[in-house]
Design a protein around this motif. Sequence first.
Motif, short mmCIF file in Angstrom:
data_model
loop_
_atom_site.label_atom_id
_atom_site.label_comp_id
_atom_site.label_asym_id
_atom_site.label_seq_id
_atom_site.Cartn_x
_atom_site.Cartn_y
_atom_site.Cartn_z
N VAL A 117 0.71 -1.29 0.05
CA VAL A 117 -0.06 -0.11 -0.01
C VAL A 117 1.24 1.24 0.13
CG1 VAL A 117 -1.78 1.42 1.33
CG2 VAL A 117 -1.88 -1.18 1.16
N ILE A 118 2.13 1.46 0.48
CA ILE A 118 3.01 2.43 0.73
C ILE A 118 4.14 2.29 -0.28
CG2 ILE A 118 4.03 3.91 2.19
CD1 ILE A 118 1.36 3.68 2.81
N LEU A 119 4.88 1.22 -0.08
CA LEU A 119 6.08 1.27 -0.83
C LEU A 119 5.94 0.97 -2.56
CD1 LEU A 119 9.17 1.56 -0.71
CD2 LEU A 119 9.53 -1.11 -0.50
N VAL A 120 5.16 0.23 -3.06
CA VAL A 120 4.93 0.12 -4.46
C VAL A 120 4.38 1.64 -5.01
CG1 VAL A 120 3.37 -1.12 -6.10
CG2 VAL A 120 4.77 -2.40 -4.27
N PRO A 121 3.43 2.04 -4.47
CA PRO A 121 2.93 3.34 -5.07
C PRO A 121 4.04 4.54 -4.89
CG PRO A 121 1.13 2.37 -3.62
CD PRO A 121 2.55 1.59 -3.36
N PHE A 122 4.85 4.41 -3.79
CA PHE A 122 5.79 5.50 -3.66
C PHE A 122 6.94 5.40 -4.64
CE2 PHE A 122 10.02 6.82 -1.98
CZ PHE A 122 9.46 8.18 -1.36
N LEU A 123 7.17 4.10 -5.18
CA LEU A 123 8.61 4.34 -5.77
C LEU A 123 8.16 4.57 -7.43
CD1 LEU A 123 9.75 0.68 -5.07
CD2 LEU A 123 10.69 2.79 -4.48
N LYS A 124 6.73 4.64 -7.62
CA LYS A 124 6.39 5.24 -8.92
C LYS A 124 5.76 6.44 -8.64
CE LYS A 124 5.12 4.81 -13.33
NZ LYS A 124 5.69 4.75 -14.50
N TYR A 125 4.94 6.93 -7.83
CA TYR A 125 4.46 8.29 -7.56
C TYR A 125 4.88 8.76 -6.25
CZ TYR A 125 1.85 6.75 -11.76
OH TYR A 125 1.62 6.42 -13.19
N LEU A 150 -3.83 -0.53 -5.75
CA LEU A 150 -4.60 -1.82 -6.13
C LEU A 150 -3.75 -2.66 -6.67
CD1 LEU A 150 -8.02 -0.08 -7.64
CD2 LEU A 150 -7.48 -0.94 -5.46
N VAL A 151 -2.64 -2.19 -7.67
CA VAL A 151 -1.70 -3.35 -8.18
C VAL A 151 -0.92 -3.64 -7.07
CG1 VAL A 151 0.49 -3.24 -9.79
CG2 VAL A 151 -1.53 -1.72 -10.24
N GLY A 152 -0.56 -3.08 -6.15
CA GLY A 152 0.44 -3.52 -4.94
C GLY A 152 -0.44 -4.73 -4.18
N ALA A 179 8.63 -13.81 -7.99
CA ALA A 179 8.16 -13.49 -9.51
C ALA A 179 6.51 -13.24 -9.56
CB ALA A 179 8.55 -14.61 -10.38
N ALA A 180 5.96 -13.98 -8.80
CA ALA A 180 4.36 -13.49 -8.92
C ALA A 180 4.07 -12.27 -8.22
CB ALA A 180 3.88 -14.76 -8.06
N PHE A 181 4.97 -11.58 -7.53
CA PHE A 181 4.68 -10.36 -6.96
C PHE A 181 5.20 -9.40 -7.76
CE2 PHE A 181 6.42 -6.71 -4.38
CZ PHE A 181 4.93 -6.28 -3.93
N LEU A 182 6.41 -9.76 -8.55
CA LEU A 182 7.25 -8.62 -9.21
C LEU A 182 6.53 -8.34 -10.42
CD1 LEU A 182 10.80 -9.23 -8.14
CD2 LEU A 182 9.32 -7.34 -7.69
N VAL A 183 6.09 -9.42 -11.17
CA VAL A 183 5.49 -9.36 -12.73
C VAL A 183 4.47 -8.24 -12.75
CG1 VAL A 183 4.35 -10.47 -14.19
CG2 VAL A 183 6.32 -11.39 -13.36
N PRO A 184 3.45 -8.09 -12.05
CA PRO A 184 2.40 -7.12 -12.11
C PRO A 184 2.93 -6.05 -11.59
CG PRO A 184 1.72 -8.64 -10.32
CD PRO A 184 2.89 -9.37 -11.03
N VAL A 185 3.80 -5.78 -10.60
CA VAL A 185 4.24 -4.48 -10.16
C VAL A 185 5.22 -3.96 -11.32
CG1 VAL A 185 5.72 -3.36 -8.52
CG2 VAL A 185 4.17 -5.02 -7.72
#
Length: 250
Positions: A117-125, A150-152, A179-185
């Motif tokens: 919820v925090i790190l994945v969106p932060f790295l992009k935006y 939502l992607v995270g 891999a299952a986590f990183l592919v959609p991210v």
Amino acid sequence: MVRTLVVRGLLLGLLAGLIAGGFAFAVGEPQVDAAIALEEAAAPAPAAADGHGHSHGAEAEVGRPVQKAGLFLATGLYGLAVGGVFALVFAGLRGRVEPRSDGCLALAAAGTAFVAVILVPFLKYPANPPAVGDPATINSRTALYVVMVLVGLAAVAIAVATARHVHAGAWPRWVAVAAAFLVPVVAAWLLLPTVDEVPDGFPATLLWEFRLASLGTQFVFWTVFGALFGWACDRAARSAAAPMSAAAPS
């Protein structure tokens, strides 16, 4: 039991939110003050006052002391909301996923929530201080941020499902989960548009100090909350087990 977990989540979320607010006040507010000073220095001069002493074109703003006090209200309310939702999710995961220990599960769930919820969106935006960002694009930027959240969450769900269905050994299982986590991210990072609205001349050091303070505030919240929630759950489990041990025949 669920009611007890929700109450526990609300109280500990509030406490963690106030602690995170203290971190934000000490570490993040100086960057906000500096950014506001830059914004005011670059703003055009206010409109001249009329003959009655009233200025035109300037609206009353909330003063910085009130904003700083409101910071603790905002982080406290954030902690309440997150704590209640976390407790409900924790109740659903309990006994269904590893780890089985309540304390370890709480820490794992809090760490996973922070990443998704925090790190994945932060790295992009990443977060921006005042004076950075076009007000006209705030709706589109908010929508993009929500998409990354939502992607995270979806990436975490896919990774958990993968972990439950892959039984080829420890290392192959963890590789498959990663891999299952990183592919959609990674796909989202590459496909979603980049937002770069930093004005020319804005100090890069100030920008990244603000962003790191923003990320650090969330890290403090989730670390404190996960540790407190896990400790409280383990303590409650020990308290419940103690009478049963005492009643057992010798």
